[in-house]
Design an enzyme around this catalytic site. Structure first.
Site, mmCIF file in Angstrom:
data_model
loop_
_atom_site.group_PDB
_atom_site.id
_atom_site.type_symbol
_atom_site.label_atom_id
_atom_site.label_comp_id
_atom_site.label_asym_id
_atom_site.label_seq_id
_atom_site.Cartn_x
_atom_site.Cartn_y
_atom_site.Cartn_z
ATOM 1 N N GLY A 18 0.831 -1.209 0.000
ATOM 2 C CA GLY A 18 0.000 0.000 0.000
ATOM 3 C C GLY A 18 0.858 1.247 0.000
ATOM 4 N N ASP A 19 0.190 2.390 -0.079
ATOM 5 C CA ASP A 19 0.874 3.693 -0.061
ATOM 6 C C ASP A 19 1.879 3.841 -1.204
ATOM 7 O OD1 ASP A 19 -0.507 4.206 2.340
ATOM 8 O OD2 ASP A 19 1.038 3.135 3.460
ATOM 9 N N GLY A 21 1.300 5.435 -3.886
ATOM 10 C CA GLY A 21 1.009 6.656 -4.664
ATOM 11 C C GLY A 21 -0.089 6.398 -5.692
ATOM 12 N N LYS A 22 -0.996 5.496 -5.344
ATOM 13 C CA LYS A 22 -2.070 5.132 -6.289
ATOM 14 C C LYS A 22 -2.950 6.323 -6.638
ATOM 15 C CE LYS A 22 -3.447 1.774 -3.576
ATOM 16 N NZ LYS A 22 -2.289 1.595 -2.689
ATOM 17 N N LYS A 24 -2.535 9.479 -6.926
ATOM 18 C CA LYS A 24 -2.067 10.420 -7.945
ATOM 19 C C LYS A 24 -2.287 9.833 -9.350
ATOM 20 C CE LYS A 24 1.741 12.265 -10.235
ATOM 21 N NZ LYS A 24 3.056 12.839 -10.378
ATOM 22 N N GLY A 46 -6.111 5.788 2.526
ATOM 23 C CA GLY A 46 -5.990 7.242 2.565
ATOM 24 C C GLY A 46 -5.341 7.662 1.267
ATOM 25 N N HIS A 47 -6.158 8.068 0.296
ATOM 26 C CA HIS A 47 -5.633 8.384 -1.032
ATOM 27 C C HIS A 47 -5.440 9.890 -1.176
ATOM 28 C CE1 HIS A 47 -7.108 4.322 -2.847
ATOM 29 N NE2 HIS A 47 -6.073 4.208 -2.066
ATOM 30 N N THR A 48 -4.188 10.296 -1.296
ATOM 31 C CA THR A 48 -3.874 11.725 -1.325
ATOM 32 C C THR A 48 -3.668 12.202 -2.755
ATOM 33 O OG1 THR A 48 -2.708 11.379 0.753
ATOM 34 C CG2 THR A 48 -2.292 13.469 -0.370
ATOM 35 N N THR A 244 -4.581 -6.998 5.158
ATOM 36 C CA THR A 244 -5.909 -6.450 5.351
ATOM 37 C C THR A 244 -6.931 -7.554 5.070
ATOM 38 O OG1 THR A 244 -7.302 -4.520 4.923
ATOM 39 C CG2 THR A 244 -6.218 -5.520 2.998
ATOM 40 N N ALA A 304 -1.630 8.385 5.754
ATOM 41 C CA ALA A 304 -2.649 9.403 5.464
ATOM 42 C C ALA A 304 -3.909 9.188 6.302
ATOM 43 C CB ALA A 304 -3.010 9.378 3.981
ATOM 44 N N THR A 306 -3.867 7.255 9.537
ATOM 45 C CA THR A 306 -3.585 7.191 10.980
ATOM 46 C C THR A 306 -2.446 8.117 11.395
ATOM 47 O OG1 THR A 306 -2.044 5.390 10.580
ATOM 48 C CG2 THR A 306 -4.309 4.775 11.123
ATOM 49 N N ASP A 338 11.606 10.884 -7.332
ATOM 50 C CA ASP A 338 12.271 12.102 -6.844
ATOM 51 C C ASP A 338 12.802 11.948 -5.421
ATOM 52 O OD1 ASP A 338 9.298 12.011 -6.674
ATOM 53 O OD2 ASP A 338 9.610 13.634 -5.230
#
Ligand code: IMP
Length: 427
Positions: A18-19, A21-22, A24, A46-48, A244, A304, A306, A338
């Site tokens: 997970g995490d 960067g999906k 974006k 938590g999708h940012t 999960t 994102a 917790t 980056d």
């Protein structure tokens, strides 16, 4: 008679823990499709997304909701926390987006009832072998789904059934909560009131989304299926029990929407240029030293949902090969390249040893016993966020990407070099 099955469906799947960067990438693709559908998980995600410097964090809404002309679907495989969803809808609407006009919610999606959250927290707090869950009620809600005692969105529109179901379920839940976990009881009246309020708010958005998606594809519309979490958190193909309670992998995408394998024309693996994990469980390439700390700092690696610091480490070739096999990846989108700027040497785990012998697969059941074998590549010092083509990248950054492609056998058709929509290189 020739049977024709229409395609037109892309699936975006996390290939690590997970995490990756999906969000974006979902945002990037959702401007190019007609419909975006979430297929599993719930508010543990938590999708940012950052658009023109403004940050949105989605937990339940599909990230495509901030594309004005894209319809969004919460599929049957998702577990919905009613209060969380209403808050999210209100927040996005405050920013000028038409959520109610663009969102459809499956009548077969299961609901996270407040007692699910209490069970999640209590089970974690009382266990010697913590999973490190997000305590959002995910596991208990999916458990009720499998036990066939869950409450679905469609049940809200059948008051008699809902009342009877709640009465029976609450009796059992309250007994467990009070006797086993010394927690307070839930009152039927307040749970019912919360659900009725939710029903009234969402009534115009609820439908049979499986039929809607098929019909849309038959009409020539394009669909993007949005996964949450990642392959190594999959309940079947991840590092069980530290996973999960759903299937973020390709099987889950089909099960959680009702689309079939023939509808899918592309599976895109979202892959971070290094690896992170939040919560407990094995993580072969974790770096517990200064480099891991630097990855966390430079990559802003904090959950994102917790806010927990993410564990950080190096790219793992066998993990991506595992994700390729399980999901049938067409290509990958390599994210957060980056963040690797400034490391004189970048480590890559190119294989594993298990019981002293080289192995060429990701042994989900014995992952805590494997020993990664590393190679080191030269790093780069240049800022790459402004690069718009692959050839703009410093030579060592290009070599790094090409090395990963060569070792994993998957092409990086997108390279993301910064959080903004525009920091995206398409090859
Ligand atoms: P749960 O999904 O809340 O039950 O948590 C189970 C495991 O999955 C824990 O290790 C969580 O940290 C992890 N997890 C759940 N959702 C996410 C996510 O969106 N990103 C990363 N890890 C997650």
């Amino acid at each position: 008679m020739k049977i024709e099955v229409n395609m037109g469906c892309k699936v975006l799947i996390g290939t690590q823990w997970g995490d990756e960067g999906k969000a974006k990438l979902i945002d990037y693709y959702s401007g190019k499709v007609d419909i975006v559908a979430r297929y599993q998980g719930g508010p543990n995600a938590g999708h940012t997304v950052v658009v023109d410097g403004r940050k949105y964090v989605f937990h339940l809404l599909p990230s495509g909701i901030i594309q004005k002309n894209t319809k969004c679907v919460i599929g049957n495989g998702v577990v919905i926390d009613p209060e969380q969803l209403l808050n999210e809808i209100a927040e996005v609407e405050e920013n000028g987006y038409d959520v109610r006009g663009n969102l459809l919610i499956s009548d077969a999606a299961h609901l996270i009832i407040p007692y699910h959250r209490v069970f999640d927290g209590a089970m974690e707090d009382n266990s010697d072998k913590k999973i490190g869950t997000t305590k959002r009620g995910i596991g208990p809600c999916y458990s009720d789904k499998c036990l066939r005692v869950g409450i679905r969105v469609g049940d809200l529109f059948n008051p008699g059934y809902l009342e009877a179901r709640l009465k029976e379920t609450l009796a059992g839940k309250n007994l467990q909560l009070t006797k086993i976990f010394s927690k307070s009881e839930f009152e039927l009246k307040s749970v019912k009131e919360m659900l009725v309020k939710f029903r009234d708010e969402i009534a115009g958005m609820v439908t049979n989304t499986q039929y809607y998606l098929h019909k849309s594809i038959d009409e020539g519309k394009t669909v993007l299926l949005e996964g949450a979490q990642g392959t190594a958190l999959d309940i079947d193909h991840g590092t069980y029990p530290f996973v999960t309670s759903s299937n973020p992998t390709i099987g889950g995408a089909l099960m959680g929407t009702g689309l079939n394998a023939f509808n899918v024309d592309e599976v895109i693996g979202i892959t971070k240029a290094y690896v992170t994990r939040v919560g407990e469980g094995p993580f072969p390439t974790e770096d517990l030293g200064e480099d891991g700390e630097l990855l966390r700092k430079n990559g802003a690696e904090f959950g994102a949902t917790t806010g927990r610091p993410r564990r950080c480490g190096w790219f793992d070739v066998e993990l991506l090969k595992h994700a390729k096999r399980v999901n049938g990846l067409s290509n990958i989108a390599l994210t957060k390249l980056d963040v690797l700027k400034g490391f004189p040497k970048i480590k890559v785990a190119v294989g594993y040893k298990l019981d002293g012998k080289k192995i060429d697969y990701f042994p989900t059941g014995r992952i805590d016993a494997i020993e990664p074998v590393y190679e080191e590549l030269d790093g780069w010092d240049e800022d790459i966020m402004e690069c718009t083509s692959f050839n703009d990248l410093p030579e060592n950054a290009r070599k790094y990407v090409e090395f990963l492609e060569e070792r994993t056998g998957v092409r990086a058709s997108i390279v993301s070099v910064g959080p903004d929509r525009n920091s995206t290189i398409v090859r």
